[in-house]
Design an enzyme around this catalytic site. Structure first.
Site, PDB file in Angstrom:
ATOM      1  N   ASP A 135       2.645 -35.515 -13.797  1.00 53.59           N
ATOM      2  CA  ASP A 135       1.511 -35.385 -14.705  1.00 53.59           C
ATOM      3  C   ASP A 135       1.529 -33.961 -15.259  1.00 53.59           C
ATOM      4  O   ASP A 135       2.058 -33.048 -14.625  1.00 53.59           O
ATOM      5  CB  ASP A 135       0.198 -35.602 -13.957  1.00 53.59           C
ATOM      6  CG  ASP A 135      -0.008 -37.054 -13.552  1.00 53.59           C
ATOM      7  OD1 ASP A 135       0.926 -37.853 -13.732  1.00 53.59           O
ATOM      8  OD2 ASP A 135      -1.097 -37.373 -13.038  1.00 53.59           O
ATOM      9  N   SER A 141       1.701 -26.223 -11.209  1.00 56.26           N
ATOM     10  CA  SER A 141       2.795 -25.316 -11.546  1.00 56.26           C
ATOM     11  C   SER A 141       3.520 -25.839 -12.775  1.00 56.26           C
ATOM     12  O   SER A 141       2.893 -26.389 -13.669  1.00 56.26           O
ATOM     13  CB  SER A 141       3.735 -25.142 -10.361  1.00 56.26           C
ATOM     14  OG  SER A 141       4.585 -24.037 -10.585  1.00 56.26           O
ATOM     15  N   HIS A 168       8.660 -36.458  -9.505  1.00 63.68           N
ATOM     16  CA  HIS A 168       9.595 -37.549  -9.249  1.00 63.68           C
ATOM     17  C   HIS A 168      10.866 -37.364 -10.065  1.00 63.68           C
ATOM     18  O   HIS A 168      10.941 -36.496 -10.936  1.00 63.68           O
ATOM     19  CB  HIS A 168       8.943 -38.885  -9.606  1.00 63.68           C
ATOM     20  CG  HIS A 168       7.684 -39.180  -8.850  1.00 63.68           C
ATOM     21  ND1 HIS A 168       7.575 -40.225  -7.959  1.00 63.68           N
ATOM     22  CD2 HIS A 168       6.459 -38.574  -8.852  1.00 63.68           C
ATOM     23  CE1 HIS A 168       6.361 -40.245  -7.438  1.00 63.68           C
ATOM     24  NE2 HIS A 168       5.662 -39.254  -7.976  1.00 63.68           N
TER      25      HIS A 168
END
Length: 362
Positions: free
Chosen positions: A144, A331, A220
């Site tokens: 995200d 981050s 991911h």
């Protein structure tokens, strides 16, 4: 007359300020001021007003880097692991949810009392159906976040935000042993960027995704690829929010980061997790030897690990959408990869994106 005399220390001793304390206070205050400026710039951008680029000077960067962000991040990490009393968990997490707009309906466990500490709450998992993985496109978003920049790599420079660049070679570091074969095939005098391209007619592309504190903190695999090498750069832990990324040139080269390099069906592929303030901990699930923000590592160095020589000849095979790693707070993820010239991104700069959504395809 019978009262005891009050002995006082000289005023200069009471108000004695050591240089370190002055430096930390000044640097911290200045960093906070710049962060507020970044917030105002973000609001202007949302209003459709173009903001001119104003880069930090060398002394401003040096002042910011003087703030002990690595030490503070380690302290923050320990604080996050302190178990909260059951009665305190809901008020603390609710405040965080309200501040950063967290959507707990997507969490695998919605009950706030389940999370024993802040660290568990930050690393919460999602419901399986919350992020469907796009099967129609070759590269998906690994996390995200907010798209800061994307496009082709040009002249060995990569844009962290529009108009502000960093060196490709400084970011990825020098070539590694497993790449010697590819480099030897390139004509002498070729640039670092040209040497990374393994197939004729291909180009290098990049994409920068910023994870805010309220975003899902795991990342991911963005495609089907093979990870052959890991390079860990100990460094600073400056903020990577868009305001600071617009202010400090080569911000991502200053900060601590973990570079995963390998290949996919079109050639070179890399994913880099960039650390930030309070995000000294970067975890890669299949790499148990990785320890970030450790006092045993000094800035300016890097540590290599080969998954081919130390694991197997094939490296680590990753499937698109497979769990890869996590941050302890928001981050940045940077993708740099090789693809045919007709590769197209399906993005807009500044847009919000979620893990599993399409980044681009051929």
């Amino acid at each position: 007359t019978d009262r005891k005399k009050l002995h006082t220390a000289p005023v200069r001793q009471v108000f004695r300020l050591r240089p370190f304390h002055v430096l930390v206070a000044t640097g911290g205050g200045y960093a906070g001021y710049k962060k507020y400026e970044g917030y105002k710039l973000d609001q202007l951008e949302k209003s459709g007003i173009e903001v001119p680029v104003k880069l930090a000077s060398e002394w401003e960067v040096a002042l910011y880097k003087s703030v002990p962000t690595r030490l503070l991040s380690r302290a923050w990490g320990r604080l996050n692991q302190v178990e909260l009393p059951t009665w305190l968990r809901k008020p603390v997490y609710s405040l965080y949810i309200w501040t950063f707009g967290v959507n707990m309906k997507e969490a695998a466990v919605e009950d706030l009392h389940h999370y024993r500490n802040l660290s568990e709450f930050f690393r919460r998992k999602l419901k399986p159906q919350a992020r469907p993985v796009c099967c129609l496109h070759s590269v998906i978003s690994p996390s995200d976040g907010k798209i800061l920049n994307f496009g082709q790599v040009k002249n060995c420079e990569v844009e962290q935000v529009k108009g502000v660049t960093y060196s490709l070679e400084s970011f990825l570091g020098p070539r590694i042993c497993t790449e010697e074969l590819h480099f030897s095939q390139a004509p002498p005098g070729n640039s670092f960027q040209q040497q990374l391209v393994t197939k004729e007619g291909n180009e290098l592309f990049h994409c920068v995704i910023y994870l805010a504190p309220g975003d899902y903190h795991c990342f991911h695999s963005p495609t089907d690829w093979r990870v052959s090498h890991r390079r860990h750069f100990p460094g600073s832990l400056m903020s990577v929010n868009p305001g600071v990324a617009r202010w400090i040139k080569e911000l991502f080269c200053h900060n601590e980061r973990v570079v995963l390099r390998g290949d996919w069906k079109h050639g070179f592929f890399s994913l880099t997790a960039v650390g930030a303030t309070n995000v000294g901990s970067i975890r890669i699930y299949f790499d148990q030897d990785l320890h970030t923000n450790s006092p045993s590592y000094s800035k300016g160095s890097y540590n290599d690990f080969s998954f081919i020589s130390n694991n197997n000849k094939e490296g680590i095979a990753m499937r698109k959408g497979e769990h890869l790693g996590e941050f302890n707070l928001g981050s940045t993820i940077v993708l740099i990869f090789e693809a045919p010239k007709d590769f197209k991104f399906h993005l807009k700069a500044g847009q919000k994106i979620r893990f599993g959504e399409a980044l681009g395809s051929l």
